[in-house]
Design a protein around this motif. Structure first.
Motif, PDB file in Angstrom:
ATOM      1  N   GLU A 123       0.829  -1.204   0.000  1.00  0.00           N
ATOM      2  CA  GLU A 123       0.000   0.000   0.000  1.00  0.00           C
ATOM      3  C   GLU A 123       0.866   1.257   0.000  1.00  0.00           C
ATOM      4  O   GLU A 123       0.574   2.221  -0.703  1.00  0.00           O
ATOM      5  CB  GLU A 123      -0.943   0.015   1.220  1.00  0.00           C
ATOM      6  N   LYS A 147       2.220   1.767  -3.411  1.00  0.00           N
ATOM      7  CA  LYS A 147       1.210   2.324  -4.329  1.00  0.00           C
ATOM      8  C   LYS A 147       0.927   3.794  -4.013  1.00  0.00           C
ATOM      9  O   LYS A 147       0.748   4.600  -4.932  1.00  0.00           O
ATOM     10  CB  LYS A 147      -0.096   1.519  -4.219  1.00  0.00           C
ATOM     11  N   ASN A 148       0.876   4.120  -2.732  1.00  0.00           N
ATOM     12  CA  ASN A 148       0.645   5.514  -2.356  1.00  0.00           C
ATOM     13  C   ASN A 148       1.762   6.401  -2.904  1.00  0.00           C
ATOM     14  O   ASN A 148       1.510   7.470  -3.456  1.00  0.00           O
ATOM     15  CB  ASN A 148       0.593   5.665  -0.835  1.00  0.00           C
ATOM     16  N   ASN A 172     -23.640 -10.501 -21.562  1.00  0.00           N
ATOM     17  CA  ASN A 172     -22.372 -10.106 -22.153  1.00  0.00           C
ATOM     18  C   ASN A 172     -21.467 -11.334 -22.060  1.00  0.00           C
ATOM     19  O   ASN A 172     -21.380 -11.954 -21.000  1.00  0.00           O
ATOM     20  CB  ASN A 172     -21.801  -8.932 -21.337  1.00  0.00           C
ATOM     21  N   PRO A 173     -20.815 -11.719 -23.184  1.00  0.00           N
ATOM     22  CA  PRO A 173     -20.066 -12.976 -23.142  1.00  0.00           C
ATOM     23  C   PRO A 173     -18.932 -12.957 -22.119  1.00  0.00           C
ATOM     24  O   PRO A 173     -18.578 -13.995 -21.568  1.00  0.00           O
ATOM     25  CB  PRO A 173     -19.527 -13.107 -24.569  1.00  0.00           C
ATOM     26  N   ALA A 174     -18.351 -11.798 -21.852  1.00  0.00           N
ATOM     27  CA  ALA A 174     -17.210 -11.721 -20.930  1.00  0.00           C
ATOM     28  C   ALA A 174     -17.695 -11.597 -19.490  1.00  0.00           C
ATOM     29  O   ALA A 174     -17.416 -12.445 -18.649  1.00  0.00           O
ATOM     30  CB  ALA A 174     -16.316 -10.552 -21.301  1.00  0.00           C
ATOM     31  N   SER A 175     -18.417 -10.541 -19.187  1.00  0.00           N
ATOM     32  CA  SER A 175     -18.783 -10.269 -17.794  1.00  0.00           C
ATOM     33  C   SER A 175     -20.006 -11.053 -17.350  1.00  0.00           C
ATOM     34  O   SER A 175     -20.201 -11.294 -16.166  1.00  0.00           O
ATOM     35  CB  SER A 175     -19.086  -8.777 -17.620  1.00  0.00           C
ATOM     36  N   ARG A 176     -20.819 -11.416 -18.293  1.00  0.00           N
ATOM     37  CA  ARG A 176     -22.094 -12.110 -18.056  1.00  0.00           C
ATOM     38  C   ARG A 176     -23.118 -11.258 -17.306  1.00  0.00           C
ATOM     39  O   ARG A 176     -24.117 -11.757 -16.819  1.00  0.00           O
ATOM     40  CB  ARG A 176     -21.880 -13.470 -17.398  1.00  0.00           C
ATOM     41  N   ARG A 207      -8.436   1.169  -6.239  1.00  0.00           N
ATOM     42  CA  ARG A 207      -8.237   2.573  -5.859  1.00  0.00           C
ATOM     43  C   ARG A 207      -9.128   3.528  -6.666  1.00  0.00           C
ATOM     44  O   ARG A 207      -8.813   4.695  -6.821  1.00  0.00           O
ATOM     45  CB  ARG A 207      -6.762   2.979  -6.002  1.00  0.00           C
ATOM     46  N   TYR A 250     -11.433  -9.227 -17.039  1.00  0.00           N
ATOM     47  CA  TYR A 250     -12.418 -10.251 -17.411  1.00  0.00           C
ATOM     48  C   TYR A 250     -13.805  -9.661 -17.640  1.00  0.00           C
ATOM     49  O   TYR A 250     -14.716 -10.359 -18.044  1.00  0.00           O
ATOM     50  CB  TYR A 250     -12.467 -11.356 -16.359  1.00  0.00           C
ATOM     51  N   MET A 251     -13.982  -8.377 -17.360  1.00  0.00           N
ATOM     52  CA  MET A 251     -15.251  -7.750 -17.692  1.00  0.00           C
ATOM     53  C   MET A 251     -15.389  -7.614 -19.205  1.00  0.00           C
ATOM     54  O   MET A 251     -16.492  -7.534 -19.722  1.00  0.00           O
ATOM     55  CB  MET A 251     -15.366  -6.359 -17.038  1.00  0.00           C
ATOM     56  N   ASP A 252     -14.247  -7.560 -19.897  1.00  0.00           N
ATOM     57  CA  ASP A 252     -14.298  -7.369 -21.349  1.00  0.00           C
ATOM     58  C   ASP A 252     -13.571  -8.435 -22.155  1.00  0.00           C
ATOM     59  O   ASP A 252     -13.826  -8.596 -23.336  1.00  0.00           O
ATOM     60  CB  ASP A 252     -13.732  -5.985 -21.717  1.00  0.00           C
ATOM     61  N   TYR A 253     -12.616  -9.110 -21.530  1.00  0.00           N
ATOM     62  CA  TYR A 253     -11.911 -10.187 -22.235  1.00  0.00           C
ATOM     63  C   TYR A 253     -12.685 -11.472 -21.961  1.00  0.00           C
ATOM     64  O   TYR A 253     -12.814 -11.888 -20.804  1.00  0.00           O
ATOM     65  CB  TYR A 253     -10.478 -10.317 -21.721  1.00  0.00           C
ATOM     66  N   THR A 254     -13.210 -12.064 -23.009  1.00  0.00           N
ATOM     67  CA  THR A 254     -14.081 -13.225 -22.792  1.00  0.00           C
ATOM     68  C   THR A 254     -13.269 -14.492 -22.602  1.00  0.00           C
ATOM     69  O   THR A 254     -12.823 -15.106 -23.564  1.00  0.00           O
ATOM     70  CB  THR A 254     -15.047 -13.405 -23.979  1.00  0.00           C
ATOM     71  N   GLU A 307       1.715   7.133  -6.617  1.00  0.00           N
ATOM     72  CA  GLU A 307       0.797   8.204  -7.036  1.00  0.00           C
ATOM     73  C   GLU A 307       1.484   9.578  -7.001  1.00  0.00           C
ATOM     74  O   GLU A 307       0.995  10.523  -7.610  1.00  0.00           O
ATOM     75  CB  GLU A 307      -0.457   8.213  -6.147  1.00  0.00           C
ATOM     76  N   MET A 364      -5.622  -1.187  -1.734  1.00  0.00           N
ATOM     77  CA  MET A 364      -6.717  -0.574  -0.993  1.00  0.00           C
ATOM     78  C   MET A 364      -6.146   0.360   0.060  1.00  0.00           C
ATOM     79  O   MET A 364      -5.231  -0.009   0.787  1.00  0.00           O
ATOM     80  CB  MET A 364      -7.539  -1.693  -0.325  1.00  0.00           C
ATOM     81  N   LYS A 365      -6.688   1.562   0.125  1.00  0.00           N
ATOM     82  CA  LYS A 365      -6.206   2.494   1.146  1.00  0.00           C
ATOM     83  C   LYS A 365      -6.860   2.175   2.486  1.00  0.00           C
ATOM     84  O   LYS A 365      -7.973   1.663   2.536  1.00  0.00           O
ATOM     85  CB  LYS A 365      -6.517   3.930   0.724  1.00  0.00           C
ATOM     86  N   VAL A 415      -8.435  -2.336 -24.574  1.00  0.00           N
ATOM     87  CA  VAL A 415      -9.822  -2.236 -24.104  1.00  0.00           C
ATOM     88  C   VAL A 415     -10.203  -3.470 -23.285  1.00  0.00           C
ATOM     89  O   VAL A 415     -10.971  -3.398 -22.338  1.00  0.00           O
ATOM     90  CB  VAL A 415     -10.777  -2.076 -25.315  1.00  0.00           C
ATOM     91  N   THR A 416      -9.625  -4.594 -23.657  1.00  0.00           N
ATOM     92  CA  THR A 416      -9.969  -5.846 -22.966  1.00  0.00           C
ATOM     93  C   THR A 416      -8.900  -6.163 -21.924  1.00  0.00           C
ATOM     94  O   THR A 416      -8.199  -7.156 -22.025  1.00  0.00           O
ATOM     95  CB  THR A 416     -10.039  -6.995 -23.982  1.00  0.00           C
ATOM     96  N   ILE A 425     -17.426  -2.752 -27.636  1.00  0.00           N
ATOM     97  CA  ILE A 425     -16.765  -3.804 -28.426  1.00  0.00           C
ATOM     98  C   ILE A 425     -17.591  -5.082 -28.506  1.00  0.00           C
ATOM     99  O   ILE A 425     -17.375  -5.905 -29.364  1.00  0.00           O
ATOM    100  CB  ILE A 425     -15.355  -4.152 -27.890  1.00  0.00           C
ATOM    101  N   HIS A 426     -18.538  -5.246 -27.605  1.00  0.00           N
ATOM    102  CA  HIS A 426     -19.333  -6.476 -27.631  1.00  0.00           C
ATOM    103  C   HIS A 426     -20.596  -6.342 -28.460  1.00  0.00           C
ATOM    104  O   HIS A 426     -21.093  -7.334 -28.989  1.00  0.00           O
ATOM    105  CB  HIS A 426     -19.702  -6.884 -26.205  1.00  0.00           C
TER     106      HIS A 426
END
Ligand SMILES: Cc1cc2nc3c(=O)[nH]c(=O)nc-3n(C[C@H](O)[C@H](O)[C@H](O)COP(=O)(O)OP(=O)(O)OC[C@H]3O[C@@H](n4cnc5c(N)ncnc54)[C@H](O)[C@@H]3O)c2cc1C
Lengths: 788, 262
Positions: A119, A122-123, B176-180, B39, A707-711, A126, B1-2, A703-704, B239-240
């Motif tokens: 931490e 990381k601080n 969504n195929p990635a996040s579902r 963060r 895992y929210m965008d890389y399937t 910044e 995490m702070k 962009v990917t 992109i999806h």
């Protein structure tokens, strides 16, 4: 033991959370490293200001590119020299472990902050200000040569312009062809996504001047060699690299990375252990990626369906720098394999490798061979369609049928029976029943397609004399030591290093069979340069074919020595001694010694009271043997895969509904482990075909990057796989094995894509996402309307 | 995490008293903890509301289903009473994320977060929900303001959500195929007072598709939706899925939702 489905001895610890990975190691006095990475794809670094950050709580040290220059730490290397067709050497940019003047992709390493806690690191990070002059990024593979030069002295961003094959002869074949089939393909960029993110810990002992690096590596010896010899961090004999349990790599953990070099160097500099553990997004940004080719290919075909020539032009994206195996992957691991299983008399392949402002691209499960297989299997399908021939018949018509077979490009294939696995696959997949299943799908409003893919790969990488003659910076033999302990159990040391493959089980099965010792008395030692002999590591489906063969050779030496000792103890002639099931026997007598007794005797020689020394004169005490194995040729696994997909025309959603494969991996040591390898490979290959894509926008932002965008495909994306085998043993190694780790990822992308194209009746590129399939169907309907 | 101060509140009163301009309520933590770890969000005080008894439980009457804000998705999915009263709601909960997410993530956290691709907001609009908070009751129509934006005031705590039981309903989710999460999710509910069609995943915030409601009020069948044109100007494009593709998914998903209504 060989050939049986022995449960993996390592699974218990992995499943119960008792694996010991790099991130699990905590050292006394440890500090924590956090890397400041470039947020820009391409920029000049004007100034890195660390003054404020240095004063932040807990900061131990902050190092930048300037310190790298001051300390004369060498850059990361590309280990395979490629010569362009005009005779000039490939061109490479400098690749400092911390960028000095310029950053070349988002995620490139700019500085490292080392602090008492993560931490605090990381601080403080910044508070570091980096003044960048942002430049226009070069991102697109196909356009890279027409873009601004990223590096002074590397014109058109071209690393090399290389060729293989006989161009004149191939041109002639095309001039005489009845039909020329053309195809344009994109082989999408992938992120390897090992389950365990990379990590490294540097630990320097100033008393012994010993530097230790714990790291997530597929080949710790190579890491030590490179960081010693090229980065110049510490001499090899004072430097130990330990790769404890490694949770997957798929190639991405072959190479020493900037973080490894920096952490090792920093530990020495600050005199304290320095630990770095990658977070997932950084892993997306900075692990080497895979694939990323753009290809234009042509096939010359006769009316009767015989293929007479193949011409391929490929642009391969190397990313921002030349990574360790980056240059061999799209050349020697790719071009020789473009012929597939087919007897094609002439071929020519041109590869232009380009730099772009994206993460470096390197070997990823299959490395070059998936790209080759994708190309030949897509164009074979296209040709069959254009000729109006059955796709299965067209393939069979062109199979190589006699072995050994010298291909027109490079390889001499020792063994195989392609019709055997293809016919078996047709049955397994019930090709005959396809029309009925298609009708059933249609009744549900679904489009069903069937796809074929056959493949060959060159594995067991391999003969040093060959690889070094074509540019490899190292030989690719493997080492082993088989060491009997006095109590009769065995420690086996290998230069290969399992990162999920189950070597502790497979290699023990081999030793158990060879020496007649139960598996529980055999332990595999790997992943530590201070323990085992120098080895080349695990990649290219080589561990068993090359490393397993070294172990076999070492076992043979043990038996040979054992015979001498047994003969002496049993008062017989060494030539007459037979070794079987762990016993040395004098034939036609009841005289015998177990191998355990021999081992014990070897460690306690000398006269003891009445008993005379068991060792004959001139035989050294101890029972351990080392062997290095350098194979005479690559091994050539091959196979046939068939899958069926169902497409929902309303949404474009595509599901793989059946997948059948028949592979020829030569002899199988542990069929259960082999099946697991096939499953994993298929998951990654089907992932490439339908789901996965590393997508950079035009400014070079990934962009990917999560895992929210890389399937990442999940278990419910796959059907139950039907897996069978045929067997023609390899002749290039004593085990007759060919390698199975990459096959699934090599064969499946074209298999799935051929099925999708069959289902929708029009072209679509990988990954065939639901939107792409939906658009392709819509465009097809629109153009059909126009024609009508 | 702070670093932050962790509080575990045992009553609504205690929780709201602890709240300040630099605090946040912690429920399942499935969204909040990752964003703190990355963060993207930092708080001085984190007030855990999971131990507040009043925020738990499911009450079913003849007209409505009231679910406590800290009720986990898994509990809604597995509730026999919800399954009987509003099967589409328990089915929605059973398809959120994966088993781990369902065993931690909560209804209150989901709607307070108001992710444009989350599932529950569409249930709130389709089922005429009333959001109960520490201060007041808010109609769902007025609750979801914009992307990650709600009518909640600083320190206001959601205590429960009251869903109206429809005659029949269904939630169709095209993941969504990635996040579902929902790339497009269409929640159709037929109430005595009229049909609601709530759509999530498609715009910056959940909304009702009035053209479809009108058509379905006249004729509650999938075929009634044929030919309905969907305005793409407000639709998300990424992109999806492009806006055009999303429009087509809205239509096909709405039809499937109507077909599956029960
Ligand atoms: C891998 C993954 C997949 C997911 N898939 C889906 C999906 O398919 N569909 C879907 O809808 N969701 C999905 N989610 C979201 C998940 O369902 C949770 O609902 C969501 O993360 C928030 O709920 P929580 O209880 O974890 O809230 P928290 O993370 O604890 O809080 C979220 C926000 O709400 C605030 N908050 C929490 N409780 C209250 C309250 N009672 N009053 C006021 N403010 C409050 C918090 O302060 C914070 O700002 C997924 C999440 C993950 C991690």
């Amino acid at each position: 033991m060989i050939g049986s489905k022995v449960e993996r001895t390592e699974d218990k610890k992995f499943i119960t959370g008792k694996g010991r990975y790099t991130a699990d190691i905590t050292l006394h006095g440890q500090s924590y490293a956090f890397f400041i990475r470039s947020p820009h794809a391409r920029a000049k670094i004007k100034k890195v200001d660390i003054a404020k950050a240095l004063k932040a709580p807990g900061v131990v040290s902050i190092l930048t590119g300037e310190d790298i220059v001051k300390d004369k730490i060498g850059g990361l290397i590309a280990g395979w020299k490629i010569v362009s067709k005009d005779g000039t050497d490939m061109k490479l940019p400098a690749h400092p472990p911390l960028a000095h003047e310029q950053v070349n992709y988002v995620g490139d390493h700019v500085a490292v902050v080392i602090a008492e806690s993560l931490e605090e690191a990381k601080n403080a990070a910044e508070l570091v200000t980096v003044d960048y002059k942002v430049l226009k990024a070069v991102v697109n593979t196909a356009d890279a040569m027409n873009s601004e030069n990223i590096y002074d002295g590397i014109d058109k961003n071209l690393c090399f312009d290389w060729e293989l094959g006989d161009k004149a002869k191939t041109d002639e074949a095309f001039s005489k062809a009845d039909q020329i089939v053309e195809i344009k393909l994109t082989n999408n960029r992938l992120v390897p996504n090992a389950m365990e993110p990379r990590a490294s810990i540097g630990d320097y002992n100033s008393s012994s001047d010993q530097l230790t690096l714990y790291t997530t590596s597929q080949n710790p010896h190579l890491t030590r060699l490179v960081i010693s010899a090229f980065n110049g961090v510490h001499p090899e004999h004072k430097f130990r690299v330990v790769a404890p349990d490694v949770g997957g790599g798929f190639g991405s953990k072959i190479y020493p990375y900037a973080e490894d070099v920096v952490v090792a160097w920093a530990a020495k500099k600050i005199g304290r252990p320095v630990k770095w553990v990658c977070e997932r997004t950084d892993s997306f940004l900075s692990d080497c990626h895979g694939r990323d080719h753009v290809t234009h290919a042509k096939l010359a075909v006769q009316k009767d369906g015989k293929v007479t020539g193949l011409h391929v032009d490929t642009i391969a994206n190397l990313g921002g720098y030349g990574s360790l195996f980056a240059t061999v992957t799209p050349t020697y691991l790719y071009a020789p394999l473009i012929l597939g299983l087919y007897d094609i008399p002439t071929a020519y392949c041109n590869v232009k490798a380009v730099f772009t402002n994206t993460a470096p691209v390197d070997a990823y499960r299959g490395a070059g061979r998936p790209e080759a297989t994708y190309l030949i299997e897509r164009i074979m399908d296209q040709a069959a369609r254009e000729l109006g021939m059955d796709r299965a018949e067209f393939r069979k018509k062109n199979f190589i049928t006699k072995f050994p077979h010298q291909q027109c490009l490079v390889h001499n294939i020792d063994s195989g029976d392609y019709n055997a696995h293809f016919n078996k696959a047709l049955e397994l997949a019930d090709y005959k029943g396809f029309a009925k299943r298609k009708a059933e799908s249609a009744a549900k409003g679904k489009l069903r397609g069937i796809g074929f893919s056959t493949y060959i790969e060159a594995c067991g990488i391999a003969p040093s004399s060959v690889v070094m003659s074509i540019g490899a910076g190292v030989g690719l033999w493997e080492s082993a030591e088989v060491r009997f302990n006095a109590t009769g159990n065995i420690s086996v040391f290998t230069g290969a290093h399992s990162h999920g493959q189950g070597h502790a089980t497979t290699f023990a099965q081999i030793v158990s069979d060879k020496l007649g010792v139960p598996m529980e008395n055999i332990d595999l030692v790997h992943g530590d340069t201070d323990k085992g002999p120098f080895g080349m590591g695990t990649y290219g489906s080589r561990s068993l074919a090359v490393g397993g063969s070294a172990i076999t050779k070492a076992c043979d030496k043990i038996i040979e020595k054992g015979k001498k000792v047994a003969a002496h103890m049993l008062e017989a002639n060494p030539d007459e001694i037979e070794f079987k099931d762990g016993e040395f026997i004098v034939p036609n007598s009841n005289k015998k010694k177990t191998i355990g007794e021999i081992a014990f005797a070897c460690y306690l020689p000398g006269t003891y009271g009445e008993i005379k020394s068991p060792l004959p004169e001139g035989v050294e005490p101890g029972l351990k043997e080392t062997a290095f194995y350098d194979p005479i040729n690559f091994s050539f696994p091959a196979g046939s895969h068939i899958c069926e997909v169902e497409v929902d025309p309303d949404t474009g959603e595509t599901k793989v509904v059946t997948y059948s494969c028949v592979d020829d991996f030569g002899n199988l040591i542990n069929p259960m482990i082999v099946e697991g390898q096939v499953h994993g490979g298929l998951a990654q290959g089907i992932g490439q075909a339908l789901y996965e894509n590393a997508h950079y926008d035009e400014t070079g932002q990934l962009v990917t990057a999560s895992y929210m965008d890389y399937t990442m495909p999940r278990a419910d994306n796959f059907p139950e796989f039907r897996i069978e085998y045929t067997c023609t043993p390899a002749t290039s190694n004593p085990l007759g094995v060919k390698g199975c780790g990459e096959a699934g990822a090599i064969a499946s992308p074209p298999c799935v894509m051929n099925a999708v194209i069959d289902a929708i009746g029009t072209d679509v590129s990988m990954p065939a996402t639901s939107e792409k399939v939906w658009s392709a169907l819509k465009n097809k309907t629109n153009s059909e309307k126009k024609v009508a | 995490m702070k670093a932050f101060n962790y509080h575990s509140a045992s009553s609504v009163k205690e929780a709201t008293k602890l709240a300040s301009s630099n605090s946040a309520y912690l429920s399942g933590g499935m969204t909040m903890i990752p964003s703190m770890k990355m963060r993207l969000a930092n708080y001085k005080d984190v007030i855990d509301v999971k131990k507040i008894k009043d925020l738990h439980g499911i009450k079913v009457t003849s007209k409505s289903v009231v679910i406590g804000a800290a009720t986990k998705h898994a509990d809604v999915a597995n509730s026999k009473e919800v399954q009987k009263a509003i099967p589409s709601l328990s089915s929605l909960a059973s398809r959120i994320g994966d088993a781990q997410v369902r065993n931690r993530g909560t209804l209150g956290g989901s709607i307070a977060n108001n992710d444009p691709t989350a599932c529950y907001p569409s249930a709130c609009l389709a089922l005429n929900a009333i959001i109960h908070t520490s201060d007041r009751k808010i109609e769902a129509e007025k609750f979801f303001k914009g992307m990650f934006e709600t009518a909640l005031k600083k320190g206001e705590l959601i205590t429960a959500v009251e869903f109206q039981i429809p005659e029949k309903s269904h939630y169709f989710k095209f993941p969504n195929p990635a996040s579902r999460y929902a790339m497009v999710g269409v929640y159709v509910a037929k109430h005595k007072s009229g049909v609601h069609v709530a759509i999530t995943g498609a715009q910056s915030v959940v909304y009702r598709e009035k053209n479809m409601e009108k058509a379905l009020n006249d004729n509650f069948s999938a075929s009634a939706l044929n030919g309905i044109s969907i305005d793409t100007s407000e639709l998300n494009s990424d992109i999806h899925a492009s806006a055009e593709y999303r429009a087509s998914l809205i239509l096909s998903s709405a039809k499937k939702a109507v077909e599956h209504c029960k």
